[in-house]
Design an enzyme around this catalytic site. Sequence first.
Site, PDB file in Angstrom:
ATOM      1  N   GLU A  15     -14.249 -15.587  23.144  1.00 56.61           N
ATOM      2  CA  GLU A  15     -14.513 -14.400  23.959  1.00 56.61           C
ATOM      3  C   GLU A  15     -15.847 -14.591  24.666  1.00 56.61           C
ATOM      4  O   GLU A  15     -16.822 -14.923  23.987  1.00 56.61           O
ATOM      5  CB  GLU A  15     -14.548 -13.141  23.082  1.00 56.61           C
ATOM      6  CG  GLU A  15     -13.171 -12.796  22.551  1.00 56.61           C
ATOM      7  CD  GLU A  15     -13.124 -11.484  21.785  1.00 56.61           C
ATOM      8  OE1 GLU A  15     -14.177 -10.829  21.665  1.00 56.61           O
ATOM      9  OE2 GLU A  15     -12.033 -11.129  21.323  1.00 56.61           O
ATOM     10  N   HIS A  34     -11.670  -7.165  24.890  1.00 61.19           N
ATOM     11  CA  HIS A  34     -12.142  -6.630  23.605  1.00 61.19           C
ATOM     12  C   HIS A  34     -12.748  -5.234  23.784  1.00 61.19           C
ATOM     13  O   HIS A  34     -13.956  -5.046  23.584  1.00 61.19           O
ATOM     14  CB  HIS A  34     -13.161  -7.589  22.969  1.00 61.19           C
ATOM     15  CG  HIS A  34     -13.340  -7.353  21.498  1.00 61.19           C
ATOM     16  ND1 HIS A  34     -13.652  -8.359  20.618  1.00 61.19           N
ATOM     17  CD2 HIS A  34     -13.246  -6.230  20.739  1.00 61.19           C
ATOM     18  CE1 HIS A  34     -13.756  -7.871  19.395  1.00 61.19           C
ATOM     19  NE2 HIS A  34     -13.506  -6.565  19.449  1.00 61.19           N
ATOM     20  N   ARG A  73      -8.519  -9.894  15.796  1.00 63.63           N
ATOM     21  CA  ARG A  73      -9.454 -10.912  16.252  1.00 63.63           C
ATOM     22  C   ARG A  73      -8.623 -12.057  16.843  1.00 63.63           C
ATOM     23  O   ARG A  73      -7.524 -12.350  16.365  1.00 63.63           O
ATOM     24  CB  ARG A  73     -10.310 -11.465  15.096  1.00 63.63           C
ATOM     25  CG  ARG A  73     -11.408 -10.541  14.618  1.00 63.63           C
ATOM     26  CD  ARG A  73     -12.537 -10.387  15.638  1.00 63.63           C
ATOM     27  NE  ARG A  73     -13.633  -9.572  15.146  1.00 63.63           N
ATOM     28  CZ  ARG A  73     -13.773  -8.261  15.381  1.00 63.63           C
ATOM     29  NH1 ARG A  73     -12.885  -7.612  16.103  1.00 63.63           N
ATOM     30  NH2 ARG A  73     -14.830  -7.612  14.912  1.00 63.63           N
ATOM     31  N   ARG A  87       0.877  -1.179   0.000  1.00 59.80           N
ATOM     32  CA  ARG A  87       0.000   0.000   0.000  1.00 59.80           C
ATOM     33  C   ARG A  87       0.913   1.227   0.000  1.00 59.80           C
ATOM     34  O   ARG A  87       1.066   1.895   1.022  1.00 59.80           O
ATOM     35  CB  ARG A  87      -0.851   0.011   1.264  1.00 59.80           C
ATOM     36  CG  ARG A  87      -1.930  -1.040   1.307  1.00 59.80           C
ATOM     37  CD  ARG A  87      -2.587  -1.018   2.679  1.00 59.80           C
ATOM     38  NE  ARG A  87      -3.813  -1.796   2.723  1.00 59.80           N
ATOM     39  CZ  ARG A  87      -5.043  -1.258   2.741  1.00 59.80           C
ATOM     40  NH1 ARG A  87      -5.179   0.056   2.728  1.00 59.80           N
ATOM     41  NH2 ARG A  87      -6.106  -2.021   2.792  1.00 59.80           N
TER      42      ARG A  87
HETATM   43  P1  NDP Z   1      -9.284  -2.286   7.088  1.00 58.75           P
HETATM   44  O1  NDP Z   1     -10.131  -3.001   6.106  1.00 58.75           O
HETATM   45  O2  NDP Z   1      -8.984  -0.853   6.886  1.00 58.75           O
HETATM   46  O3  NDP Z   1      -7.908  -3.050   7.268  1.00 58.75           O
HETATM   47  C1  NDP Z   1      -7.856  -4.439   7.252  1.00 58.75           C
HETATM   48  C2  NDP Z   1      -6.438  -4.841   7.043  1.00 58.75           C
HETATM   49  O4  NDP Z   1      -6.381  -6.278   7.016  1.00 58.75           O
HETATM   50  C3  NDP Z   1      -5.875  -4.348   5.724  1.00 58.75           C
HETATM   51  O5  NDP Z   1      -4.682  -3.665   5.994  1.00 58.75           O
HETATM   52  C4  NDP Z   1      -5.593  -5.612   4.953  1.00 58.75           C
HETATM   53  O6  NDP Z   1      -4.415  -5.471   4.235  1.00 58.75           O
HETATM   54  C5  NDP Z   1      -5.391  -6.606   6.085  1.00 58.75           C
HETATM   55  N1  NDP Z   1      -5.473  -7.956   5.572  1.00 58.75           N
HETATM   56  C6  NDP Z   1      -6.481  -8.538   4.908  1.00 58.75           C
HETATM   57  N2  NDP Z   1      -6.126  -9.769   4.516  1.00 58.75           N
HETATM   58  C7  NDP Z   1      -4.857  -9.938   4.943  1.00 58.75           C
HETATM   59  C8  NDP Z   1      -3.931 -10.998   4.838  1.00 58.75           C
HETATM   60  N3  NDP Z   1      -4.253 -12.139   4.208  1.00 58.75           N
HETATM   61  N4  NDP Z   1      -2.717 -10.849   5.417  1.00 58.75           N
HETATM   62  C9  NDP Z   1      -2.393  -9.705   6.064  1.00 58.75           C
HETATM   63  N5  NDP Z   1      -3.230  -8.668   6.171  1.00 58.75           N
HETATM   64  C10 NDP Z   1      -4.440  -8.784   5.617  1.00 58.75           C
HETATM   65  O7  NDP Z   1      -9.999  -2.513   8.499  1.00 58.75           O
HETATM   66  P2  NDP Z   1      -9.806  -1.708   9.871  1.00 58.75           P
HETATM   67  O8  NDP Z   1      -8.400  -1.272   9.990  1.00 58.75           O
HETATM   68  O9  NDP Z   1     -10.882  -0.716  10.011  1.00 58.75           O
HETATM   69  O10 NDP Z   1     -10.100  -2.894  10.927  1.00 58.75           O
HETATM   70  C11 NDP Z   1      -9.268  -4.028  10.957  1.00 58.75           C
HETATM   71  C12 NDP Z   1      -9.797  -5.059  11.928  1.00 58.75           C
HETATM   72  O11 NDP Z   1      -9.602  -4.628  13.268  1.00 58.75           O
HETATM   73  C13 NDP Z   1     -11.290  -5.350  11.845  1.00 58.75           C
HETATM   74  O12 NDP Z   1     -11.596  -6.247  10.801  1.00 58.75           O
HETATM   75  C14 NDP Z   1     -11.578  -5.936  13.219  1.00 58.75           C
HETATM   76  O13 NDP Z   1     -11.402  -7.338  13.172  1.00 58.75           O
HETATM   77  C15 NDP Z   1     -10.509  -5.332  14.107  1.00 58.75           C
HETATM   78  N6  NDP Z   1     -11.064  -4.379  15.071  1.00 58.75           N
HETATM   79  C16 NDP Z   1     -10.897  -4.619  16.407  1.00 58.75           C
HETATM   80  C17 NDP Z   1     -11.345  -3.731  17.339  1.00 58.75           C
HETATM   81  C18 NDP Z   1     -11.150  -3.988  18.790  1.00 58.75           C
HETATM   82  O14 NDP Z   1     -11.983  -3.565  19.574  1.00 58.75           O
HETATM   83  N7  NDP Z   1     -10.084  -4.651  19.194  1.00 58.75           N
HETATM   84  C19 NDP Z   1     -12.057  -2.503  16.961  1.00 58.75           C
HETATM   85  C20 NDP Z   1     -12.184  -2.348  15.528  1.00 58.75           C
HETATM   86  C21 NDP Z   1     -11.698  -3.265  14.634  1.00 58.75           C
HETATM   87  P3  NDP Z   1      -4.451  -5.353   2.621  1.00 58.75           P
HETATM   88  O15 NDP Z   1      -5.796  -4.862   2.215  1.00 58.75           O
HETATM   89  O16 NDP Z   1      -3.364  -4.406   2.344  1.00 58.75           O
HETATM   90  O17 NDP Z   1      -4.183  -6.726   2.186  1.00 58.75           O
HETATM   91  C1  DGY Z   2     -15.210  -4.078  15.508  1.00 62.33           C
HETATM   92  O1  DGY Z   2     -15.861  -3.065  15.224  1.00 62.33           O
HETATM   93  O2  DGY Z   2     -14.954  -4.960  14.677  1.00 62.33           O
HETATM   94  C2  DGY Z   2     -14.704  -4.198  16.903  1.00 62.33           C
HETATM   95  O3  DGY Z   2     -14.123  -5.373  17.197  1.00 62.33           O
HETATM   96  C3  DGY Z   2     -15.582  -3.674  17.962  1.00 62.33           C
HETATM   97  O4  DGY Z   2     -15.711  -2.311  17.822  1.00 62.33           O
END
Ligand code: NDP
Ligand code: DGY
Length: 321
Positions: free
Chosen positions: A267, A286, A238, A181
Site C-alpha cells: 500500500e 484503504h 489486510r 463463535r
Molecule cells: P477482531 O479481533 O474482532 O476479529 C478478528 C477476526 O480474525 C476474528 O473473527 C478471528 O476469528 C479472525 N481470525 C484470526 N485468526 C484467524 C484464522 N487463522 N483464520 C480465520 N480467521 C481468523 O478484529 P476486528 O473485527 O475489529 O478487525 C479485523 C481486522 O480488520 C483488523 O485486524 C484489521 O486488519 C482490519 N481492519 C481494516 C480496516 C480497513 O480500513 N479496511 C479498518 C479496521 C480493521 P476467531 O477469533 O474466531 O478465530
Molecule cells: C485498522 O484500524 O486496522 C485499519 O486498517 C485502519 O483504520
Amino acid sequence: MFSVGFMHQARSLELPCLCWLFKLEQWDSDEPISREDLLKGVAGAHGILCLLSDKIDKEVLDAAGSNLKVISTLSVGVDHLAVDEIKKRGIRLGYTPDVLTDATAELAVALLLTTSRRLPEGIQEAKNGGWISWKPLWMCGYQLLNSTVGIIGLGRIGQAIARRLKPFGVQKFLYTGRRPRAKEAAEFQAVFVPLEQLAAQSDFVVVSCALTPETQELCNKNFFQKMKKTAVFVNVSRGDVVNQEDLYQALTNGQITAAGLDVTSPEPLPTNHPLFSLKNCVILPHMGSATYGTRNTMSVLAVNNLLAGLKGEPMPSEFKL
Ligand code: NDP
Ligand code: DGY
C-alpha cells in the site's frame, strides 16, 4: 490529529498523582514519517503514538531504548507492530477496536455492492458513450437476495458486516475462523465451516480477519479454484491475507466473477499493477475507517491510551499481549 508522536516524560515528584508533564515531539504532517526520522525521533521516548504505516519493529524498539513504556497505535490492526518483541520488553500496547467497526462494515457493504453490481463499469459506460440503449443482459451483476455469504473472521467487523447484509435478504451466512463463535453467530444463524467449504458454497466471500502468520495468503490459488465462477470476493482485512498473483489469475481466467479490495499489498498499490487493468476488480485506498467522526474518535482513544499507559493507569483499550 497527530500522525506519530514521541513522548518524553518528566514526572513531578512532589505531586505524583496530580502533575504529569510530558514533552511531546510530533511529526506534524499527514504524510508518513520517514524511517530515518522515526528512528531518530523515538530515541529515549517513553511513549510512541503511531499509525499503521509506521512499522514498529525490533530496530525501532532498540532505537527507542529502555525508557519506552507504551505504544499506542491509531488502528485496530496490529500487524505493523512486532508484538512478540513488544511483549518481551514489557511495553504496553494500546489500539482502537470497536470505534471503527461501523465505518469499516459500512464501507465493506458499499464495496460489495459496488463490485457485484458493477458500478464503476456502469458509470464509465454512461460517461463514455457505451450506453446506447437499455438491453436485457447489459451491465447485469449478482444480487444479495437469496445468496450465501461467507465471512472469513466473524469478529467485530465481520459481525457488523453480517448485520448490515442480513436485511438484503441473504439466505445463509457461513463463517470461518480459529474456532466456532456460537454466541455471536446465533444472531445470523451463521454456520461455522472449514475454509474450503466456505469457498465452495459462498456467492459472496468477505474477508474481515486479522492478518497473522496463519492468515497470511489464506486466499490463494487453491482457495480461488474452489470458489464459484459467479462468486464475488471482497477484502477489507489486510492485503497480505490474499495472494494477489493468484487473485489476478482467478479474475482473468473466469474462476471468480469479480473482486473488491480496500486493502492491498503493498500500500499504496503501484498504479501500473495488473489488478488495476481489470474491469472486474474494484480497488480502494484503504479507506474502511475513513469518516471524519470515526477518525476523530480513533484519535482521541489513541491519545487516551497513550496517556494512560504513560501514567501506569488502565488504558481505555489495551491490546492483550
Ligand atoms: P477482531 O479481533 O474482532 O476479529 C478478528 C477476526 O480474525 C476474528 O473473527 C478471528 O476469528 C479472525 N481470525 C484470526 N485468526 C484467524 C484464522 N487463522 N483464520 C480465520 N480467521 C481468523 O478484529 P476486528 O473485527 O475489529 O478487525 C479485523 C481486522 O480488520 C483488523 O485486524 C484489521 O486488519 C482490519 N481492519 C481494516 C480496516 C480497513 O480500513 N479496511 C479498518 C479496521 C480493521 P476467531 O477469533 O474466531 O478465530
Ligand atoms: C485498522 O484500524 O486496522 C485499519 O486498517 C485502519 O483504520
